[in-house]
Motif scaffolding. Structure first.
Motif, PDB file in Angstrom:
ATOM      1  N   SER A  17      78.411  14.146  45.020  1.00 37.94           N
ATOM      2  CA  SER A  17      78.178  13.054  44.148  1.00 37.94           C
ATOM      3  C   SER A  17      76.772  13.340  43.245  1.00 37.94           C
ATOM      4  O   SER A  17      76.592  12.886  42.252  1.00 37.94           O
ATOM      5  N   ARG A  18      75.845  13.760  44.378  1.00 38.86           N
ATOM      6  CA  ARG A  18      74.334  13.930  43.779  1.00 38.86           C
ATOM      7  C   ARG A  18      74.178  14.962  42.797  1.00 38.86           C
ATOM      8  O   ARG A  18      73.064  14.918  41.900  1.00 38.86           O
ATOM      9  N   LEU A  19      75.234  15.784  42.674  1.00 43.17           N
ATOM     10  CA  LEU A  19      74.944  16.923  41.538  1.00 43.17           C
ATOM     11  C   LEU A  19      76.185  16.670  40.315  1.00 43.17           C
ATOM     12  O   LEU A  19      76.034  17.670  39.681  1.00 43.17           O
ATOM     13  N   ARG A  20      76.573  15.562  40.408  1.00 42.73           N
ATOM     14  CA  ARG A  20      77.341  15.348  39.337  1.00 42.73           C
ATOM     15  C   ARG A  20      76.910  15.285  37.838  1.00 42.73           C
ATOM     16  O   ARG A  20      77.732  15.925  36.974  1.00 42.73           O
ATOM     17  N   ASP A  21      75.753  15.207  37.666  1.00 45.28           N
ATOM     18  CA  ASP A  21      74.956  15.275  36.389  1.00 45.28           C
ATOM     19  C   ASP A  21      74.806  16.689  35.873  1.00 45.28           C
ATOM     20  O   ASP A  21      74.615  17.188  34.846  1.00 45.28           O
ATOM     21  N   ILE A  22      74.892  17.524  36.903  1.00 43.26           N
ATOM     22  CA  ILE A  22      74.625  19.101  36.650  1.00 43.26           C
ATOM     23  C   ILE A  22      76.145  19.863  36.652  1.00 43.26           C
ATOM     24  O   ILE A  22      76.285  20.593  35.786  1.00 43.26           O
ATOM     25  N   SER A  23      76.826  19.483  37.446  1.00 39.17           N
ATOM     26  CA  SER A  23      78.202  20.215  37.610  1.00 39.17           C
ATOM     27  C   SER A  23      79.254  19.279  38.182  1.00 39.17           C
ATOM     28  O   SER A  23      78.903  18.576  39.044  1.00 39.17           O
ATOM     29  N   GLU A  24      80.717  19.532  37.769  1.00 36.03           N
ATOM     30  CA  GLU A  24      81.625  18.611  38.331  1.00 36.03           C
ATOM     31  C   GLU A  24      82.199  19.177  39.680  1.00 36.03           C
ATOM     32  O   GLU A  24      83.081  18.385  40.361  1.00 36.03           O
ATOM     33  N   SER A  25      81.740  20.197  40.028  1.00 38.07           N
ATOM     34  CA  SER A  25      82.050  21.003  41.327  1.00 38.07           C
ATOM     35  C   SER A  25      80.936  21.734  42.021  1.00 38.07           C
ATOM     36  O   SER A  25      80.331  22.493  41.515  1.00 38.07           O
ATOM     37  N   LYS A  26      80.323  21.045  43.075  1.00 38.47           N
ATOM     38  CA  LYS A  26      79.133  21.422  43.865  1.00 38.47           C
ATOM     39  C   LYS A  26      79.255  23.029  44.039  1.00 38.47           C
ATOM     40  O   LYS A  26      78.409  23.629  43.692  1.00 38.47           O
ATOM     41  N   PRO A  27      80.521  23.281  44.612  1.00 42.86           N
ATOM     42  CA  PRO A  27      80.531  25.023  44.950  1.00 42.86           C
ATOM     43  C   PRO A  27      80.428  25.799  43.828  1.00 42.86           C
ATOM     44  O   PRO A  27      79.883  26.894  43.643  1.00 42.86           O
ATOM     45  N   LEU A  28      80.733  25.193  42.480  1.00 45.05           N
ATOM     46  CA  LEU A  28      80.600  26.029  41.455  1.00 45.05           C
ATOM     47  C   LEU A  28      79.378  25.757  40.548  1.00 45.05           C
ATOM     48  O   LEU A  28      78.954  26.320  39.463  1.00 45.05           O
ATOM     49  N   THR A  29      78.509  24.941  41.028  1.00 43.15           N
ATOM     50  CA  THR A  29      77.118  24.821  40.364  1.00 43.15           C
ATOM     51  C   THR A  29      76.405  26.100  40.201  1.00 43.15           C
ATOM     52  O   THR A  29      76.116  26.574  41.493  1.00 43.15           O
ATOM     53  N   PRO A  30      75.907  26.530  39.304  1.00 51.49           N
ATOM     54  CA  PRO A  30      75.219  27.541  39.376  1.00 51.49           C
ATOM     55  C   PRO A  30      73.585  27.374  39.596  1.00 51.49           C
ATOM     56  O   PRO A  30      73.057  26.365  39.182  1.00 51.49           O
ATOM     57  N   VAL A  31      73.235  28.232  40.257  1.00 54.51           N
ATOM     58  CA  VAL A  31      71.593  28.627  40.583  1.00 54.51           C
ATOM     59  C   VAL A  31      71.179  29.696  39.848  1.00 54.51           C
ATOM     60  O   VAL A  31      71.626  30.829  40.543  1.00 54.51           O
ATOM     61  N   ALA A  32      70.240  29.478  38.869  1.00 50.71           N
ATOM     62  CA  ALA A  32      69.804  30.533  38.285  1.00 50.71           C
ATOM     63  C   ALA A  32      70.753  31.530  37.867  1.00 50.71           C
ATOM     64  O   ALA A  32      70.932  32.804  37.796  1.00 50.71           O
ATOM     65  N   GLY A  33      72.170  30.971  37.368  1.00 45.27           N
ATOM     66  CA  GLY A  33      73.215  31.677  36.851  1.00 45.27           C
ATOM     67  C   GLY A  33      74.089  32.268  37.804  1.00 45.27           C
ATOM     68  O   GLY A  33      75.356  32.828  37.286  1.00 45.27           O
ATOM     69  N   VAL A  34      73.986  31.931  39.151  1.00 51.29           N
ATOM     70  CA  VAL A  34      74.928  32.491  40.088  1.00 51.29           C
ATOM     71  C   VAL A  34      75.639  31.114  40.700  1.00 51.29           C
ATOM     72  O   VAL A  34      74.723  30.392  41.311  1.00 51.29           O
ATOM     73  N   PRO A  35      76.872  30.993  40.609  1.00 49.81           N
ATOM     74  CA  PRO A  35      77.366  29.830  41.547  1.00 49.81           C
ATOM     75  C   PRO A  35      76.983  29.687  42.954  1.00 49.81           C
ATOM     76  O   PRO A  35      76.984  30.853  43.692  1.00 49.81           O
ATOM     77  N   LEU A  36      76.919  28.350  43.476  1.00 49.84           N
ATOM     78  CA  LEU A  36      76.613  28.244  44.943  1.00 49.84           C
ATOM     79  C   LEU A  36      77.622  29.039  45.784  1.00 49.84           C
ATOM     80  O   LEU A  36      77.450  29.619  46.733  1.00 49.84           O
ATOM     81  N   ILE A  37      78.982  29.004  45.555  1.00 47.70           N
ATOM     82  CA  ILE A  37      79.996  29.510  46.284  1.00 47.70           C
ATOM     83  C   ILE A  37      79.728  31.139  46.260  1.00 47.70           C
ATOM     84  O   ILE A  37      80.052  31.936  47.397  1.00 47.70           O
ATOM     85  N   GLU A  38      79.380  31.592  45.225  1.00 43.86           N
ATOM     86  CA  GLU A  38      79.363  33.140  45.224  1.00 43.86           C
ATOM     87  C   GLU A  38      78.025  33.652  45.868  1.00 43.86           C
ATOM     88  O   GLU A  38      78.102  34.526  46.748  1.00 43.86           O
ATOM     89  N   LEU A  39      77.021  32.685  46.069  1.00 45.04           N
ATOM     90  CA  LEU A  39      75.771  32.970  46.831  1.00 45.04           C
ATOM     91  C   LEU A  39      76.351  33.095  48.343  1.00 45.04           C
ATOM     92  O   LEU A  39      75.933  33.895  48.992  1.00 45.04           O
ATOM     93  N   GLY A  40      77.103  31.911  48.508  1.00 48.17           N
ATOM     94  CA  GLY A  40      77.424  31.737  50.189  1.00 48.17           C
ATOM     95  C   GLY A  40      78.166  33.068  50.467  1.00 48.17           C
ATOM     96  O   GLY A  40      78.004  33.778  51.379  1.00 48.17           O
ATOM     97  N   VAL A  41      79.199  33.689  49.635  1.00 48.29           N
ATOM     98  CA  VAL A  41      80.227  34.437  49.948  1.00 48.29           C
ATOM     99  C   VAL A  41      79.288  35.831  50.232  1.00 48.29           C
ATOM    100  O   VAL A  41      79.502  36.433  51.040  1.00 48.29           O
ATOM    101  N   ARG A  42      78.509  36.102  49.083  1.00 46.95           N
ATOM    102  CA  ARG A  42      77.815  37.390  49.147  1.00 46.95           C
ATOM    103  C   ARG A  42      76.658  37.335  50.265  1.00 46.95           C
ATOM    104  O   ARG A  42      76.497  38.549  50.948  1.00 46.95           O
TER     105      ARG A  42
END
Length: 249
Positions: A17-42
């Protein structure tokens, strides 16, 4: 699971909920162009994980659609386990994901990111004397930590956890959101639920702590961040490319 291999479990089911203004899905929220879930998997793959189970819930279809590409990128299988009710405490996600894994595993939160050494060291931190090992930061006043959302940890002289939770009054460390878990953890969460607890991950951790089975690994000066709100996201955008060079190059 063949001896000597390590799997990873990433919890990515919550609403964010606290990232809703940035992204509708927290795991898919990009950080410097890379989604959080991608950072986690890699990051899990870089730490030696041979397979990743991602527990999905909110926006499950979108998150699950991204996983085949992440598997190809990371070079290891990445599979989804959808939790029945993602509004329940995070311990239910741990139990759902752990049911897909044989043996020990790295447990990570989708919104936590780490410098490479933390997960690599944690993967080697197991002991027969522990049912779980938690990465902790002793820098409890660090500006990177949100004191209103942190999970605090109280440890004894041997580094075993005495108490863990968001509201404990005495603490000497903060939970970094990365664990080396054994099958004991999911069983402890289930036992806590059976005893009337809500079913948070911390409920299971406290049960193992009470049994003397919850240890810690001090991360020292290593970098990590819980990307849970716009302030933390701005910090991640500024610092992650330098701290996560194995991903950003």
């Amino acid at each position: 699971m063949p001896k000597g291999t390590m799997e990873a479990l990433i919890i990515a089911a919550g609403y964010g909920s606290r990232l809703r203004d940035i992204s509708e899905s927290k795991p898919l929220t990009p950080v410097a162009g890379v989604p959080l879930i991608e950072l986690g998997v890699r990051q899990a793959a870089a730490a030696g994980a041979t397979r990743v189970v991602v527990v999905t819930g909110h926006a499950a279809e979108r998150v699950e659609a991204a996983l085949p590409g992440l598997a190809e990128l990371a070079g290891i299988p990445v599979v989804a386990e959808r939790v029945e009710d993602w509004s329940k405490p995070n311990g239910f996600s741990v139990m759902a994901g752990a049911a897909r894994i044989d043996g020990d595993y790295l447990l990570m939160m989708a919104d936590h990111i780490f410098s490479a050494g933390i997960l690599k060291d944690l993967a080697r931190a197991g002991s027969d004397e522990r049912g779980v090992t938690l990465a902790v930061d002793r820098r409890v006043t660090s500006p990177l930590i949100d004191p209103d959302d942190a999970t605090w940890v109280s440890t004894d002289d041997c580094g075993r956890i005495r108490a863990i939770g968001k509201t404990i009054l005495e603490y000497d460390a903060v939970d970094c959101g990365a664990f080396l878990a054994t099958p004991e953890l999911a069983k402890a969460i289930a036992a806590a639920v059976a005893a009337g607890k809500a079913g948070s991950l911390s409920d299971g951790m406290q049960r193992l702590a009470d049994a003397g089975r919850a240890g810690t690994m001090d991360i020292g000066e290593a970098w990590w961040l819980d990307v849970d709100d716009p302030r933390a996201h701005a910090l991640a955008e500024a610092e992650a490319p330098a701290e996560l060079k194995e991903i950003y190059g």
